[in-house]
Scaffold this motif. Structure first.
Motif, PDB file in Angstrom:
ATOM      1  N   PHE A 191      75.790  92.421 -99.070  1.00 30.86           N
ATOM      2  CA  PHE A 191      74.708  91.595 -99.226  1.00 30.86           C
ATOM      3  C   PHE A 191      73.578  92.724 -99.476  1.00 30.86           C
ATOM      4  CE2 PHE A 191      70.887  89.769 -97.187  1.00 30.86           C
ATOM      5  CZ  PHE A 191      70.813  88.848 -97.951  1.00 30.86           C
ATOM      6  N   VAL A 192      73.497  93.746 -98.592  1.00 31.19           N
ATOM      7  CA  VAL A 192      72.371  94.739 -98.801  1.00 31.19           C
ATOM      8  C   VAL A 192      72.560  95.477-100.067  1.00 31.19           C
ATOM      9  CG1 VAL A 192      71.939  96.578 -97.615  1.00 31.19           C
ATOM     10  CG2 VAL A 192      72.552  94.850 -96.080  1.00 31.19           C
ATOM     11  N   VAL A 193      73.746  95.974-100.551  1.00 34.36           N
ATOM     12  CA  VAL A 193      73.890  96.670-101.761  1.00 34.36           C
ATOM     13  C   VAL A 193      73.199  95.894-102.963  1.00 34.36           C
ATOM     14  CG1 VAL A 193      75.465  97.556-103.509  1.00 34.36           C
ATOM     15  CG2 VAL A 193      75.739  97.993-100.914  1.00 34.36           C
ATOM     16  N   ILE A 194      73.669  94.390-102.985  1.00 38.17           N
ATOM     17  CA  ILE A 194      73.040  93.881-103.948  1.00 38.17           C
ATOM     18  C   ILE A 194      71.481  93.685-104.064  1.00 38.17           C
ATOM     19  CG2 ILE A 194      73.289  91.386-105.096  1.00 38.17           C
ATOM     20  CD1 ILE A 194      76.205  91.276-103.965  1.00 38.17           C
ATOM     21  N   ASN A 195      70.957  93.104-102.675  1.00 31.14           N
ATOM     22  CA  ASN A 195      69.609  93.114-102.791  1.00 31.14           C
ATOM     23  C   ASN A 195      68.924  94.577-103.109  1.00 31.14           C
ATOM     24  OD1 ASN A 195      68.499  90.488-101.297  1.00 31.14           O
ATOM     25  ND2 ASN A 195      70.499  90.679-100.610  1.00 31.14           N
ATOM     26  N   LEU A 196      69.359  95.471-102.631  1.00 31.74           N
ATOM     27  CA  LEU A 196      68.713  96.940-102.979  1.00 31.74           C
ATOM     28  C   LEU A 196      68.629  97.028-104.422  1.00 31.74           C
ATOM     29  CD1 LEU A 196      70.029  99.171-100.351  1.00 31.74           C
ATOM     30  CD2 LEU A 196      67.797  98.285-100.610  1.00 31.74           C
ATOM     31  N   LEU A 197      69.864  96.764-105.111  1.00 30.78           N
ATOM     32  CA  LEU A 197      69.850  96.917-106.645  1.00 30.78           C
ATOM     33  C   LEU A 197      69.168  95.972-107.135  1.00 30.78           C
ATOM     34  CD1 LEU A 197      73.871  97.686-107.188  1.00 30.78           C
ATOM     35  CD2 LEU A 197      72.075  99.224-107.453  1.00 30.78           C
ATOM     36  N   THR A 198      68.861  94.957-106.951  1.00 26.47           N
ATOM     37  CA  THR A 198      67.977  93.758-107.519  1.00 26.47           C
ATOM     38  C   THR A 198      66.583  93.785-107.214  1.00 26.47           C
ATOM     39  OG1 THR A 198      68.697  92.046-105.914  1.00 26.47           O
ATOM     40  CG2 THR A 198      69.883  92.220-107.874  1.00 26.47           C
ATOM     41  N   LEU A 199      66.322  94.608-106.140  1.00 23.76           N
ATOM     42  CA  LEU A 199      64.947  94.547-105.561  1.00 23.76           C
ATOM     43  C   LEU A 199      63.925  94.807-106.730  1.00 23.76           C
ATOM     44  CD1 LEU A 199      62.808  94.536-103.263  1.00 23.76           C
ATOM     45  CD2 LEU A 199      63.599  96.857-102.618  1.00 23.76           C
ATOM     46  N   PRO A 200      64.077  96.035-107.362  1.00 25.87           N
ATOM     47  CA  PRO A 200      62.971  96.305-108.522  1.00 25.87           C
ATOM     48  C   PRO A 200      62.871  95.377-109.294  1.00 25.87           C
ATOM     49  CG  PRO A 200      64.762  98.311-108.163  1.00 25.87           C
ATOM     50  CD  PRO A 200      65.154  97.021-107.488  1.00 25.87           C
ATOM     51  N   TYR A 201      63.680  94.529-109.755  1.00 25.55           N
ATOM     52  CA  TYR A 201      63.554  93.548-110.741  1.00 25.55           C
ATOM     53  C   TYR A 201      62.858  92.341-110.226  1.00 25.55           C
ATOM     54  CZ  TYR A 201      66.797  96.455-113.114  1.00 25.55           C
ATOM     55  OH  TYR A 201      67.493  97.749-113.637  1.00 25.55           O
ATOM     56  N   ILE A 202      63.383  92.106-108.834  1.00 22.67           N
ATOM     57  CA  ILE A 202      62.496  91.144-108.011  1.00 22.67           C
ATOM     58  C   ILE A 202      60.912  91.444-108.016  1.00 22.67           C
ATOM     59  CG2 ILE A 202      62.072  89.669-105.918  1.00 22.67           C
ATOM     60  CD1 ILE A 202      65.346  89.957-105.806  1.00 22.67           C
ATOM     61  N   ALA A 203      60.702  92.509-107.574  1.00 19.42           N
ATOM     62  CA  ALA A 203      59.286  92.806-107.365  1.00 19.42           C
ATOM     63  C   ALA A 203      58.491  92.901-108.804  1.00 19.42           C
ATOM     64  CB  ALA A 203      59.187  94.565-106.744  1.00 19.42           C
ATOM     65  N   PHE A 232      72.354 105.509-104.170  1.00 19.82           N
ATOM     66  CA  PHE A 232      71.290 105.137-103.426  1.00 19.82           C
ATOM     67  C   PHE A 232      71.473 103.814-102.545  1.00 19.82           C
ATOM     68  CE2 PHE A 232      67.255 103.007-102.556  1.00 19.82           C
ATOM     69  CZ  PHE A 232      66.611 103.903-101.629  1.00 19.82           C
ATOM     70  N   ALA A 233      71.826 102.713-103.166  1.00 19.30           N
ATOM     71  CA  ALA A 233      72.061 101.325-102.704  1.00 19.30           C
ATOM     72  C   ALA A 233      73.195 101.341-101.554  1.00 19.30           C
ATOM     73  CB  ALA A 233      72.129 100.471-103.659  1.00 19.30           C
ATOM     74  N   CYS A 234      74.358 101.968-101.962  1.00 24.93           N
ATOM     75  CA  CYS A 234      75.428 101.939-101.161  1.00 24.93           C
ATOM     76  C   CYS A 234      75.348 102.957 -99.765  1.00 24.93           C
ATOM     77  CB  CYS A 234      76.739 102.658-102.088  1.00 24.93           C
ATOM     78  SG  CYS A 234      77.361 101.480-102.939  1.00 24.93           S
ATOM     79  N   MET A 235      74.612 104.092-100.039  1.00 22.35           N
ATOM     80  CA  MET A 235      74.549 104.889 -98.964  1.00 22.35           C
ATOM     81  C   MET A 235      73.124 104.395 -97.871  1.00 22.35           C
ATOM     82  SD  MET A 235      76.154 107.658 -99.303  1.00 22.35           S
ATOM     83  CE  MET A 235      75.483 108.654 -98.240  1.00 22.35           C
ATOM     84  N   LEU A 236      72.319 103.713 -98.723  1.00 22.87           N
ATOM     85  CA  LEU A 236      71.337 102.990 -97.577  1.00 22.87           C
ATOM     86  C   LEU A 236      72.019 101.985 -96.707  1.00 22.87           C
ATOM     87  CD1 LEU A 236      68.284 103.435 -96.663  1.00 22.87           C
ATOM     88  CD2 LEU A 236      67.821 101.834 -98.394  1.00 22.87           C
ATOM     89  N   ALA A 237      72.679 101.240 -97.562  1.00 20.58           N
ATOM     90  CA  ALA A 237      73.164  99.961 -96.887  1.00 20.58           C
ATOM     91  C   ALA A 237      74.446 100.513 -96.044  1.00 20.58           C
ATOM     92  CB  ALA A 237      73.988  99.138 -97.846  1.00 20.58           C
ATOM     93  N   ALA A 238      75.221 101.756 -96.265  1.00 21.77           N
ATOM     94  CA  ALA A 238      76.073 102.149 -95.410  1.00 21.77           C
ATOM     95  C   ALA A 238      75.724 102.672 -93.984  1.00 21.77           C
ATOM     96  CB  ALA A 238      77.012 103.186 -96.027  1.00 21.77           C
ATOM     97  N   VAL A 241      75.228  99.604 -91.999  1.00 25.53           N
ATOM     98  CA  VAL A 241      76.496  99.039 -91.453  1.00 25.53           C
ATOM     99  C   VAL A 241      77.278 100.123 -90.459  1.00 25.53           C
ATOM    100  CG1 VAL A 241      78.550  97.898 -92.428  1.00 25.53           C
ATOM    101  CG2 VAL A 241      76.476  97.293 -93.520  1.00 25.53           C
ATOM    102  N   GLU A 242      77.431 101.262 -90.882  1.00 28.41           N
ATOM    103  CA  GLU A 242      78.237 102.040 -90.298  1.00 28.41           C
ATOM    104  C   GLU A 242      77.857 102.288 -88.861  1.00 28.41           C
ATOM    105  OE1 GLU A 242      77.893 105.891 -92.198  1.00 28.41           O
ATOM    106  OE2 GLU A 242      79.169 105.368 -93.958  1.00 28.41           O
ATOM    107  N   GLY A 243      76.546 102.456 -88.717  1.00 27.70           N
ATOM    108  CA  GLY A 243      76.053 102.432 -87.090  1.00 27.70           C
ATOM    109  C   GLY A 243      76.528 101.277 -86.487  1.00 27.70           C
ATOM    110  N   VAL A 244      76.216  99.815 -87.269  1.00 29.21           N
ATOM    111  CA  VAL A 244      76.598  98.743 -86.292  1.00 29.21           C
ATOM    112  C   VAL A 244      77.997  98.669 -86.296  1.00 29.21           C
ATOM    113  CG1 VAL A 244      76.696  96.210 -86.414  1.00 29.21           C
ATOM    114  CG2 VAL A 244      74.672  97.470 -87.367  1.00 29.21           C
ATOM    115  N   LEU A 245      78.896  99.288 -87.096  1.00 30.00           N
ATOM    116  CA  LEU A 245      80.448  99.384 -86.934  1.00 30.00           C
ATOM    117  C   LEU A 245      80.906  99.949 -85.871  1.00 30.00           C
ATOM    118  CD1 LEU A 245      83.311  98.362 -87.906  1.00 30.00           C
ATOM    119  CD2 LEU A 245      83.144 100.502 -89.475  1.00 30.00           C
TER     120      LEU A 245
END
Length: 289
Positions: A191-203, A232-238, A241-245
């Protein structure tokens, strides 16, 4: 924490066991209450690897290839990231056990037990990287390795053998609890990765350009067909999620320890009840004689 009644011995015994939702809620709340420590223990050690992967991805986009030397350098930058996982696990495990420690104490614990910390975190990373190949099934084994890590930073256990034993027990004995955690965190990562990839187009569609921002270069750089955008999207989301995990696995291990202590206490109470019954029976026999 919700006590669950389980039959055992001659009577019922209350064992400390939380649901998946409660473990996740407690882990997120623990992170929210001390974001600064989480940043020192998890985010800061991950930044060199984060930056190296982004530079590696940009070079891949521009040249279509990267040198082997640079790839080896990125791999070596995983070591401080894995050490950060171990430090975060030490901090979370201490807080869950009612003995909170500072960020510096967590780092000292990690340095003191670095071999088993590196073993557990390396196993966890290996299984996490296999997740796309195994349709996410290997994430369960990765979570088990982090549960073993949380056990290894405790005051009574250390050594690689103990870590592996705890990790194996977490995977095979508590698989029913691990699967919901893995599914929920995998969905959160996607969910976070998809949102980060689509953020520029939504903005852009919402008219952010009218605020004086030139989004053309941003959108051109973060197109989904570019490796840098995915990195960028995967590392930021990770990072999230890694911290929570890691914190979830520390909470999970605390539940296992509390349940084990509860079982031992219940067995001891059953033994005392049996001794009392024998003493009472002997006393009645003497009275009858």
């Amino acid at each position: 924490m919700t006590p669950t009644d389980a039959a055992g011995g001659s009577g019922g015994r209350a064992l400390l066991r939380r649901s998946t939702r409660e473990i996740l809620d407690d882990a997120i709340e623990r992170i929210r209450t001390d974001v600064f420590s989480v940043a020192l223990l998890h985010v800061l050690p991950s930044l060199p690897f984060f930056a190296a992967v982004l530079l590696w991805s940009v070079e891949l986009d521009l040249r279509g290839a990267v040198s082997k030397l640079e790839a080896v350098g990125v791999v070596f930058l995983l070591i401080p990231k894995l050490a950060g996982w171990a430090a975060l696990s030490a901090w979370a495990a201490g807080a869950a056990r009612g003995r909170p420690i500072s960020a510096s104490a967590a780092w000292a614990n990690t340095i003191r037990r670095f071999p088993e910390a590196l073993l557990a975190t390396s196993c966890a990373l290996f299984f996490i990287m296999l997740a796309p190949v195994t349709l996410g099934i290997s994430l369960l084994a990765g979570s088990g390795a982090l549960v073993g890590l949380a056990a290894g930073v405790g005051p009574t256990r250390s050594g690689g053998r103990a870590v592996l034993r705890q990790a194996g027990a977490a995977v095979f004995r508590d698989m029913g609890r691990g699967i919901p955690i893995v599914i929920l965190l995998s969905l959160a990562l996607g969910f976070v990765v998809i949102n980060l990839l689509t953020l520029p187009y939504i903005a852009a569609q919402l008219g952010a350009g009218s605020l004086g921002l030139d989004l053309s270069l941003w959108i051109a750089a973060l197109r989904p067909d570019r490796a840098a955008a995915w990195s960028f999207a995967c590392m930021l989301a990770a990072l999230v999620v890694e911290g929570v995990l890691v914190v979830v696995c520390a909470e999970w291990q605390f539940d296992r320890e509390a349940e084990s202590e509860g079982a031992r206490f219940a067995a001891f109470a059953d033994e005392l009840d049996a001794l009392d019954a024998q003493s009472a029976e002997r006393a009645r026999g003497r009275d009858a004689a």
